[in-house]
Design an enzyme around this catalytic site. Structure first.
Site, PDB file in Angstrom:
ATOM      1  N   ALA A  55       1.040  -1.128  -0.012  1.00 51.19           N
ATOM      2  CA  ALA A  55      -0.248   0.269  -0.093  1.00 51.19           C
ATOM      3  C   ALA A  55       0.765   1.926   0.019  1.00 51.19           C
ATOM      4  O   ALA A  55      -0.313   2.891   0.061  1.00 51.19           O
ATOM      5  CB  ALA A  55      -0.623   0.112   0.983  1.00 51.19           C
ATOM      6  N   GLY A  79       3.883   3.707  -1.191  1.00 46.54           N
ATOM      7  CA  GLY A  79       4.571   4.759  -2.273  1.00 46.54           C
ATOM      8  C   GLY A  79       4.567   3.581  -4.004  1.00 46.54           C
ATOM      9  O   GLY A  79       4.750   4.509  -5.149  1.00 46.54           O
ATOM     10  N   ILE A  80       5.523   3.016  -3.222  1.00 52.15           N
ATOM     11  CA  ILE A  80       6.741   1.935  -4.185  1.00 52.15           C
ATOM     12  C   ILE A  80       5.628   0.253  -4.724  1.00 52.15           C
ATOM     13  O   ILE A  80       5.061   0.102  -5.423  1.00 52.15           O
ATOM     14  CB  ILE A  80       7.556   1.937  -3.507  1.00 52.15           C
ATOM     15  CG1 ILE A  80       8.765   2.253  -3.863  1.00 52.15           C
ATOM     16  CG2 ILE A  80       9.111   0.275  -4.436  1.00 52.15           C
ATOM     17  CD1 ILE A  80      10.175   2.815  -2.691  1.00 52.15           C
ATOM     18  N   ARG A 122      12.500   7.788   1.723  1.00 54.95           N
ATOM     19  CA  ARG A 122      13.232   9.450   2.083  1.00 54.95           C
ATOM     20  C   ARG A 122      12.740  10.756   1.781  1.00 54.95           C
ATOM     21  O   ARG A 122      11.743  10.836   1.514  1.00 54.95           O
ATOM     22  CB  ARG A 122      14.725   9.211   1.397  1.00 54.95           C
ATOM     23  CG  ARG A 122      15.309   8.028   0.982  1.00 54.95           C
ATOM     24  CD  ARG A 122      16.485   8.064   0.012  1.00 54.95           C
ATOM     25  NE  ARG A 122      17.265   9.312   0.817  1.00 54.95           N
ATOM     26  CZ  ARG A 122      18.151   9.849  -0.178  1.00 54.95           C
ATOM     27  NH1 ARG A 122      18.368   9.045  -1.684  1.00 54.95           N
ATOM     28  NH2 ARG A 122      19.231  11.124   0.201  1.00 54.95           N
ATOM     29  N   ARG A 125      19.649   7.111   3.009  1.00 58.09           N
ATOM     30  CA  ARG A 125      19.224   6.316   3.633  1.00 58.09           C
ATOM     31  C   ARG A 125      19.524   5.769   4.558  1.00 58.09           C
ATOM     32  O   ARG A 125      19.645   5.105   5.426  1.00 58.09           O
ATOM     33  CB  ARG A 125      20.275   5.162   2.613  1.00 58.09           C
ATOM     34  CG  ARG A 125      19.953   5.438   0.634  1.00 58.09           C
ATOM     35  CD  ARG A 125      20.272   4.283  -0.080  1.00 58.09           C
ATOM     36  NE  ARG A 125      19.446   4.264  -1.418  1.00 58.09           N
ATOM     37  CZ  ARG A 125      19.598   4.879  -2.482  1.00 58.09           C
ATOM     38  NH1 ARG A 125      20.527   6.187  -1.930  1.00 58.09           N
ATOM     39  NH2 ARG A 125      18.883   5.324  -3.242  1.00 58.09           N
ATOM     40  N   SER A 149      14.107  -2.088   0.719  1.00 59.90           N
ATOM     41  CA  SER A 149      13.413  -1.568   1.575  1.00 59.90           C
ATOM     42  C   SER A 149      14.743  -1.067   2.318  1.00 59.90           C
ATOM     43  O   SER A 149      15.980  -1.713   2.319  1.00 59.90           O
ATOM     44  CB  SER A 149      12.966  -2.239   3.235  1.00 59.90           C
ATOM     45  OG  SER A 149      11.985  -2.387   2.570  1.00 59.90           O
ATOM     46  N   ASN A 150      14.777   0.086   1.609  1.00 57.84           N
ATOM     47  CA  ASN A 150      16.883   1.319   2.113  1.00 57.84           C
ATOM     48  C   ASN A 150      16.579   1.021   3.695  1.00 57.84           C
ATOM     49  O   ASN A 150      15.907   1.739   5.002  1.00 57.84           O
ATOM     50  CB  ASN A 150      16.583   2.492   2.212  1.00 57.84           C
ATOM     51  CG  ASN A 150      16.948   2.278   0.105  1.00 57.84           C
ATOM     52  OD1 ASN A 150      17.953   1.536  -0.478  1.00 57.84           O
ATOM     53  ND2 ASN A 150      16.251   3.528  -0.452  1.00 57.84           N
ATOM     54  N   HIS A 187      24.264   0.950  -2.852  1.00 57.12           N
ATOM     55  CA  HIS A 187      22.858   1.398  -3.109  1.00 57.12           C
ATOM     56  C   HIS A 187      22.765   2.495  -2.271  1.00 57.12           C
ATOM     57  O   HIS A 187      21.762   2.740  -1.803  1.00 57.12           O
ATOM     58  CB  HIS A 187      21.451   0.040  -2.675  1.00 57.12           C
ATOM     59  CG  HIS A 187      20.371   0.815  -3.375  1.00 57.12           C
ATOM     60  ND1 HIS A 187      20.375   1.040  -5.348  1.00 57.12           N
ATOM     61  CD2 HIS A 187      18.871   1.030  -2.805  1.00 57.12           C
ATOM     62  CE1 HIS A 187      19.208   1.872  -5.198  1.00 57.12           C
ATOM     63  NE2 HIS A 187      18.821   1.753  -4.106  1.00 57.12           N
TER      64      HIS A 187
END
Length: 373
Positions: free
Chosen positions: A71, A73-74, A141, A147, A178-179, A237
């Site tokens: 649910a 944003g990504i 973020r 990150r 997931s960062n 990353h």
């Protein structure tokens, strides 16, 4: 079914140039390309298909895929893109809130994947029998955040979700978004080790967005068709740990040292560029969902027996870092082979050396998060 009849009747949807028409299953596009009598259509279909690593097989075992954080944003655009993937037969969408609406919305898309939504009490059922689990869950973020600032919140989220994966589908391939990925992948690995179900071939950090950005920026700067461009990106990353290997880019293009440095830094700072452009109202959600869908598609094709090579962040012995992103061959069991870095330019050798302190510290931070718990 004809290609024309598969596209929604819309006066604004015209072939071959309208981008609305590109959103078709990859294997269908490839089939259309092969059967089309129109050279323009064939060219358009080929360009659309090349957004993915290689042509997908037209058939294969239907796979169960779960998106944890569906649910968000990504998660929302990623859920839509996975519903459109013809290799997916069952799609589990999980989040702590908002999942029923996302699942209902996505389920109306007329592709074969059966969609089910699960809330905070349905994680076990969502995961049971999964072949691929994608984890974009966590906080995004915000301006001024790195990150690493996300670690305190997202580390616990990833650990808890991976624990559930280890309990209910320990053989599934894990795609971790997931960062900070440099730390969350070691967290996932250590948690699965703790449970006695770790398989290093199946735990992967999604770094595809770095590759997507490097390809885009390289093509734009050199006037190339981005569909024909390949740029390996290695390391990690986050920031300086992201190292695009432009010396190995194809097609070859001659660039000055200044341009090379600018492209490298833009690739490294791509996430910050988007966060700043959205002025506090979001992060790189759409491009990340796109990149995650590309990588998930590659994993599914690998599981179905197609030879696929992608860059991803995995347990590795390529460098002194115990986890490292480089080109890997994907197969029916996940990572089949980790490729060496190949010849590096002096600039890239310096970048590799410069990233190591930060990368090693991020890895150790993730390891100790689990071991110290």
């Amino acid at each position: 079914m004809s290609l024309q009849s598969s596209i929604r009747a819309d006066s604004n949807c015209t072939l071959p140039n309208n981008p609305v028409c590109v959103l078709l299953p990859v294997d269908f596009i490839v089939a259309a390309m092969a059967s089309s009598t129109s050279s323009a259509m064939a060219k358009w279909a080929a360009q659309a298909a090349r957004g993915f690593a290689a042509a997908a097989p037209s058939s294969g075992k239907g796979r169960k895929v779960a998106v944890l954080g569906a649910a968000g944003g990504i998660g929302q655009p990623l859920s839509m893109l996975m519903k459109m993937n013809s290799q997916v037969s069952s799609l589990s969408l999980y989040d702590i809130a908002g999942t029923p609406g996302v699942a209902a919305d996505v389920s109306h898309i007329n592709t074969k994947a059966q969609v089910k939504g699960f809330d905070k009490d349905g994680l076990a059922e969502a995961l049971r029998g999964c072949d691929l689990v994608i984890i974009p869950a966590g906080v995004p973020r915000k301006p001024g955040m790195t990150r690493d600032d996300l670690f305190k919140i997202n580390a616990g989220i990833v650990r808890d979700l991976v624990t559930a994966v280890g309990q209910h589908c320990p053989g599934a391939v894990l795609n971790i978004i997931s960062n900070p990925v440099n730390s969350t992948v070691p967290i996932a690995a250590e948690q699965l080790k703790k449970m006695g179900v770790y398989d290093k071939r199946k735990v992967m950090g999604v770094t595809t967005l770095d590759v997507v950005r490097a390809k885009t920026f390289y093509a734009e700067k050199n006037g190339l068709d981005v569909a024909s461009v390949d740029v390996p990106v290695v390391g990690g990353h986050a920031g300086v740990t992201i190292l695009p290997l432009f010396s190995q880019a194809t097609p070859k293009a001659t660039m000055s040292a200044e341009v090379l440095d600018a492209l490298t830094k833009r690739t490294q700072d791509g996430g910050t560029e988007v966060v700043q452009a959205k002025a506090g109202k979001g992060s790189a959600t759409l491009s990340m969902a796109y990149a995650a869908a590309l990588f998930a598609d590659s994993c599914l094709r690998g599981l179905n027996g197609a030879p696929v090579v992608e860059c991803t962040y995995v347990e590795s012995t390529v460098t002194d870092a115990p986890y490292f992103a480089s080109k890997v061959k994907l197969s029916t069991e996940g990572v089949d082979k980790i490729h060496d870095l190949g010849p590096l330019s002096d600039y890239e050798k310096a970048g590799l050396k410069a990233m190591m302190p930060e990368l090693l510290a991020s890895i150790e931070k993730g390891v100790q998060f689990v071991k110290g718990a």
